[in-house]
Design a protein around this motif. Sequence first.
Motif, PDB file in Angstrom:
ATOM      1  N   GLY A 215       0.847  -1.288  -0.035  1.00  0.00           N
ATOM      2  CA  GLY A 215      -0.018  -0.169   0.051  1.00  0.00           C
ATOM      3  C   GLY A 215       1.019   1.238  -0.032  1.00  0.00           C
ATOM      4  O   GLY A 215       1.990   1.178  -0.258  1.00  0.00           O
ATOM      5  N   PRO A 216       0.331   2.599   0.358  1.00  0.00           N
ATOM      6  CA  PRO A 216       1.256   3.711   0.140  1.00  0.00           C
ATOM      7  C   PRO A 216       2.048   3.663   0.992  1.00  0.00           C
ATOM      8  O   PRO A 216       1.669   3.059   2.045  1.00  0.00           O
ATOM      9  N   ARG A 217       3.204   4.389   0.954  1.00  0.00           N
ATOM     10  CA  ARG A 217       4.293   4.522   2.063  1.00  0.00           C
ATOM     11  C   ARG A 217       4.766   5.787   2.231  1.00  0.00           C
ATOM     12  O   ARG A 217       4.664   6.631   1.168  1.00  0.00           O
ATOM     13  N   HIS A 218       5.080   6.357   3.435  1.00  0.00           N
ATOM     14  CA  HIS A 218       5.046   7.577   3.746  1.00  0.00           C
ATOM     15  C   HIS A 218       6.534   8.028   4.011  1.00  0.00           C
ATOM     16  O   HIS A 218       6.900   8.987   4.195  1.00  0.00           O
ATOM     17  N   LEU A 342      -6.054  12.595   0.561  1.00  0.00           N
ATOM     18  CA  LEU A 342      -5.474  11.242  -0.198  1.00  0.00           C
ATOM     19  C   LEU A 342      -4.838  10.191   0.612  1.00  0.00           C
ATOM     20  O   LEU A 342      -4.533   9.215   0.306  1.00  0.00           O
ATOM     21  N   GLY A 343      -4.365  10.588   2.154  1.00  0.00           N
ATOM     22  CA  GLY A 343      -3.629   9.615   2.897  1.00  0.00           C
ATOM     23  C   GLY A 343      -2.074   9.879   2.485  1.00  0.00           C
ATOM     24  O   GLY A 343      -1.777  11.034   2.123  1.00  0.00           O
ATOM     25  N   PRO A 344      -1.291   9.013   3.147  1.00  0.00           N
ATOM     26  CA  PRO A 344       0.147   9.242   3.598  1.00  0.00           C
ATOM     27  C   PRO A 344       0.910   9.093   1.995  1.00  0.00           C
ATOM     28  O   PRO A 344       1.765   8.101   2.048  1.00  0.00           O
ATOM     29  N   CYS A 345       0.474   9.698   1.102  1.00  0.00           N
ATOM     30  CA  CYS A 345       1.207   9.888  -0.112  1.00  0.00           C
ATOM     31  C   CYS A 345       2.078  10.836  -0.609  1.00  0.00           C
ATOM     32  O   CYS A 345       2.715  11.008  -1.725  1.00  0.00           O
ATOM     33  N   ALA A 346       2.038  11.864   0.065  1.00  0.00           N
ATOM     34  CA  ALA A 346       2.562  13.383  -0.365  1.00  0.00           C
ATOM     35  C   ALA A 346       3.597  13.802   0.798  1.00  0.00           C
ATOM     36  O   ALA A 346       3.378  13.693   1.720  1.00  0.00           O
ATOM     37  N   THR A 364       3.990   9.699  -4.353  1.00  0.00           N
ATOM     38  CA  THR A 364       4.540   8.217  -4.382  1.00  0.00           C
ATOM     39  C   THR A 364       3.621   7.860  -5.442  1.00  0.00           C
ATOM     40  O   THR A 364       2.318   8.060  -5.499  1.00  0.00           O
ATOM     41  N   THR A 365       4.225   7.005  -6.344  1.00  0.00           N
ATOM     42  CA  THR A 365       3.333   6.047  -7.306  1.00  0.00           C
ATOM     43  C   THR A 365       2.721   4.776  -6.608  1.00  0.00           C
ATOM     44  O   THR A 365       1.901   4.096  -7.189  1.00  0.00           O
ATOM     45  N   ASP A 366       2.989   4.638  -5.444  1.00  0.00           N
ATOM     46  CA  ASP A 366       2.558   3.581  -4.842  1.00  0.00           C
ATOM     47  C   ASP A 366       1.328   3.997  -4.134  1.00  0.00           C
ATOM     48  O   ASP A 366       0.969   3.692  -2.522  1.00  0.00           O
ATOM     49  N   LEU A 367       0.339   4.300  -4.861  1.00  0.00           N
ATOM     50  CA  LEU A 367      -0.778   4.806  -4.371  1.00  0.00           C
ATOM     51  C   LEU A 367      -2.102   3.643  -4.500  1.00  0.00           C
ATOM     52  O   LEU A 367      -2.992   3.687  -3.339  1.00  0.00           O
TER      53      LEU A 367
END
Length: 424
Positions: A215-218, A342-346, A364-367
């Motif tokens: 999933g998304p990574r921060h 959007l969640g922890p993607c930025a 991140t591209t891992d959206l």
Amino acid sequence: MRRTDQSGGGGAELLAVPSVAAVRAAACAYWHRRGLPTDPPQVAVAPGAPLLLLTVLAAAAGAPEGGGEGLRAPGSVLLPHPSPSWHVAQARQLGRRVHTVPVPAECGGIPDPFALLEAVRRSREAGEVPHALVLSVADDITGTAPPPELLHEVCEAAVTEGLLIVSDETWRDTSHDPHDTVVVSPAEMLTEAGRADQVVVLAGLDAMDDAPPAGPRHGESPPRPSPGIARFAATERGRTFRERVHHLLAELGTGLPGPVAAAAAATLREPPELLSRRAEAARLRGESARALHRAVTATGAVCRPPHLGRHLYVDLDPFRPRLAARGVTDAARLEAELVRRLGPCARGGHRFGDDPGELRVRLTTDLVPGAARPTGQEGGAGEPVDAGTSGATARPRPQEWPGAAATFAQVQSVLVDLTDGSCQ
């Protein structure tokens, strides 16, 4: 802590550890395959690339031209902005002044050559001794690699000013399409020009067998402890410099546990299954990156086309008046708003040395859950790829993943809403 051998001759006589020697031998073969002939004494190994950068910068500051000890004036380090946060952290741990230089319009990872010369001039006017330039020939923040001709201009400017170039090449093997992106090392250029001793190549192994998360990574690089390798020139000055680095690493008591060293050596040998897994992960990540880029630029945002790595770098400064009306006036507030929606993607550009007042953000591209994870890696990075399964045929395209279309549409919708813009 137990000291392990980092020297290839010269300096303190330290115990040679077979596991570390195997990493150095594998690193030589790795660089040789990339057009950089290397012998084991030219290689240093450490538990992480940040530690290697720390010792390289310390050694560079302690060995000004002429071989004297210590600096005659406060030293300074130059970095492009944006750049990885761990680059600046090592310079600041040493008490060095850090000057960031804007990147050119074409790419990230390197400074604009004319801005670099101006930054060096100002540093000297302030009574400092600028001694190192840290750059990335494969920039994971912007997802770009510098054109060879532009990199050559930067190298030429740095050499003219007597700067040591530290080339972070951690992400050079993550090109989304290796036929589309040419990654050239400053070591290649400067060796041909007879100035090989003015460059040190640095790489962390975390990207060589990069397994995207489910999933998304921060987090910020490196996401997990991973060994680092460094390559020094095969010249007399290069030998003196690397011995200084080896000595510093030994004094710090650095070393790699046997299992970690064995895994690092195996990664550097690049067996066929690793190459296949890495190529498939890069291909899928590239498709995800291009889909995200289309969603972002459709709103009118400025973003360089991605060619490698895991991220895009988006500039929303053209929408400053509209964003200010919503209380978004700097990178930190932009990050907070995008994370909320959007969640922890930025990650705001202020985290990478950019002007905090500029409205830039790394996405991140891992959206999408499972993004760019090749078949056989659902359980983790250590699992082998099924030899009888082709990742290219077994998995749908990123746009076809469950929830992918909705995710990219949401990114576009959020940016349109924030900027009061409309899709082009």
